[in-house]
Design an enzyme around this catalytic site. Structure first.
Site, mmCIF file in Angstrom:
data_model
loop_
_atom_site.group_PDB
_atom_site.id
_atom_site.type_symbol
_atom_site.label_atom_id
_atom_site.label_comp_id
_atom_site.label_asym_id
_atom_site.label_seq_id
_atom_site.Cartn_x
_atom_site.Cartn_y
_atom_site.Cartn_z
ATOM 1 N N TYR A 87 -5.690 15.369 -9.757
ATOM 2 C CA TYR A 87 -5.009 14.342 -10.540
ATOM 3 C C TYR A 87 -3.991 14.993 -11.458
ATOM 4 O O TYR A 87 -2.826 14.573 -11.521
ATOM 5 C CB TYR A 87 -6.013 13.531 -11.361
ATOM 6 C CG TYR A 87 -5.350 12.491 -12.232
ATOM 7 C CD1 TYR A 87 -4.957 11.266 -11.698
ATOM 8 C CD2 TYR A 87 -5.101 12.728 -13.580
ATOM 9 C CE1 TYR A 87 -4.340 10.307 -12.488
ATOM 10 C CE2 TYR A 87 -4.486 11.775 -14.373
ATOM 11 C CZ TYR A 87 -4.103 10.571 -13.825
ATOM 12 O OH TYR A 87 -3.471 9.628 -14.603
ATOM 13 N N ASP A 116 0.876 -1.165 0.000
ATOM 14 C CA ASP A 116 0.000 0.000 0.000
ATOM 15 C C ASP A 116 0.917 1.219 0.000
ATOM 16 O O ASP A 116 1.585 1.493 0.998
ATOM 17 C CB ASP A 116 -0.896 -0.015 1.231
ATOM 18 C CG ASP A 116 -1.825 1.197 1.317
ATOM 19 O OD1 ASP A 116 -1.693 2.116 0.489
ATOM 20 O OD2 ASP A 116 -2.672 1.217 2.230
ATOM 21 N N LYS A 123 0.163 14.552 -11.124
ATOM 22 C CA LYS A 123 0.982 14.009 -12.201
ATOM 23 C C LYS A 123 2.001 15.038 -12.701
ATOM 24 O O LYS A 123 3.128 14.678 -13.078
ATOM 25 C CB LYS A 123 0.091 13.518 -13.345
ATOM 26 C CG LYS A 123 -0.735 12.291 -12.977
ATOM 27 C CD LYS A 123 0.143 11.108 -12.594
ATOM 28 C CE LYS A 123 -0.631 9.833 -12.391
ATOM 29 N NZ LYS A 123 0.235 8.668 -12.089
ATOM 30 N N SER A 176 1.197 11.305 -16.841
ATOM 31 C CA SER A 176 -0.006 11.275 -17.676
ATOM 32 C C SER A 176 0.052 12.438 -18.644
ATOM 33 O O SER A 176 0.672 13.472 -18.357
ATOM 34 C CB SER A 176 -1.253 11.414 -16.792
ATOM 35 O OG SER A 176 -2.408 11.663 -17.569
#
Length: 253
Positions: free
Chosen positions: A149, A56, A153, A136
């Protein structure tokens, strides 16, 4: 990069892109281990012959325990891929989004740093090896419904750039994989323009096999994102992508 004789750990490789890359590395002749949180997925991968480890990335103790187990079984580990990530919608007009932002940063950015930190001493001691971080296209061309997000990234991109410089003298390389939208886990229904996973993985492996390996692995489909500012298309593309705000609850009208 010679893909035929590496010892690879893919953290976050239990599904999607990570799982497909695990299979591709193995098919090329590398020894591959996969880390992730899903016992069911890990069991399936073990059945395919992969080494599997529970991890994790939001838990430093879990990361350290997984590192020790991986290095005990694979002392020749030379490649660490950090795939773990979450991709969540956020409405910034709703203060409840902050919990989503925290989760996203802790997984995508801090989780990447935890994994890199855990394996850096091993690779530095070897004097050779590679980290493959995953960002990304959204790091370079934001998708408004997923602001944190995009920020996470973009941060991993900047971190990868600095990491590459700091580890260069130790013989450790840093390669950044920059996916576009890829058709995984039903993405083909959400985004009919998503790149088929097989096509993406084949292009990635071809780019990784180049000598020298590029610092950034950019498949053809992601170039429009990566170079939008340079090419003068950034503002128009962000405006176009802002139409996706209708995905947020209460924004349809």
């Amino acid at each position: 990069m010679d893909l035929s004789n590496r010892t690879v750990l893919i953290v976050g490789g239990t599904s999607g892109i990570g799982r497909e890359l695990a299979r591709r590395f193995a098919a090329a002749g590398s020894t591959v281990a996969v880390g992730g949180r899903s016992p069911e997925a890990l069991s399936e991968l073990a059945g395919e012959g992969f080494g599997v480890f529970g991890i994790d990335v939001t838990d430093s103790v879990s990361v350290a325990r997984a590192r020790d187990a991986v290095l005990a079984q694979y002392p020749g580990l030379d490649t660490v891929v950090t795939m773990s990530g979450v991709m969540l919608l956020e409405d910034l007009r709703d203060s409840a989004h902050f919990e989503v932002a925290q989760t996203t940063i802790d997984t995508n950015l801090v989780g990447t740093i935890r994994v890199v930190d855990a394996f850096t001493p091993h690779l530095v001691e070897r004097g050779a090896g590679t980290f493959i971080t995953v960002t990304s296209g959204i790091a370079f061309l934001p998708f408004p419904p997923m602001p944190t997000y995009a920020a996470s990234k973009a941060a991993v991109h900047a971190y990868s750039e600095a990491l590459r410089v700091q580890l260069d003298s130790a013989g450790v390389g840093v390669v950044e994989l920059v996916p576009p939208a890829v058709a995984t886990a039903g993405q083909e229904k959400v985004n009919p323009h998503a790149l088929p996973l097989d096509d993406f993985a084949a292009e990635v492996m071809e780019l990784l096999s180049q000598d020298p390996t590029p610092d950034e692995i950019l498949v053809e489909r992601v170039l429009v994102h990566r170079w939008a500012e340079r090419d003068g298309t950034y503002d128009g593309l962000v405006a176009q992508r802002s139409q996706a705000l209708a995905m947020l609850p209460g924004r349809q009208g």
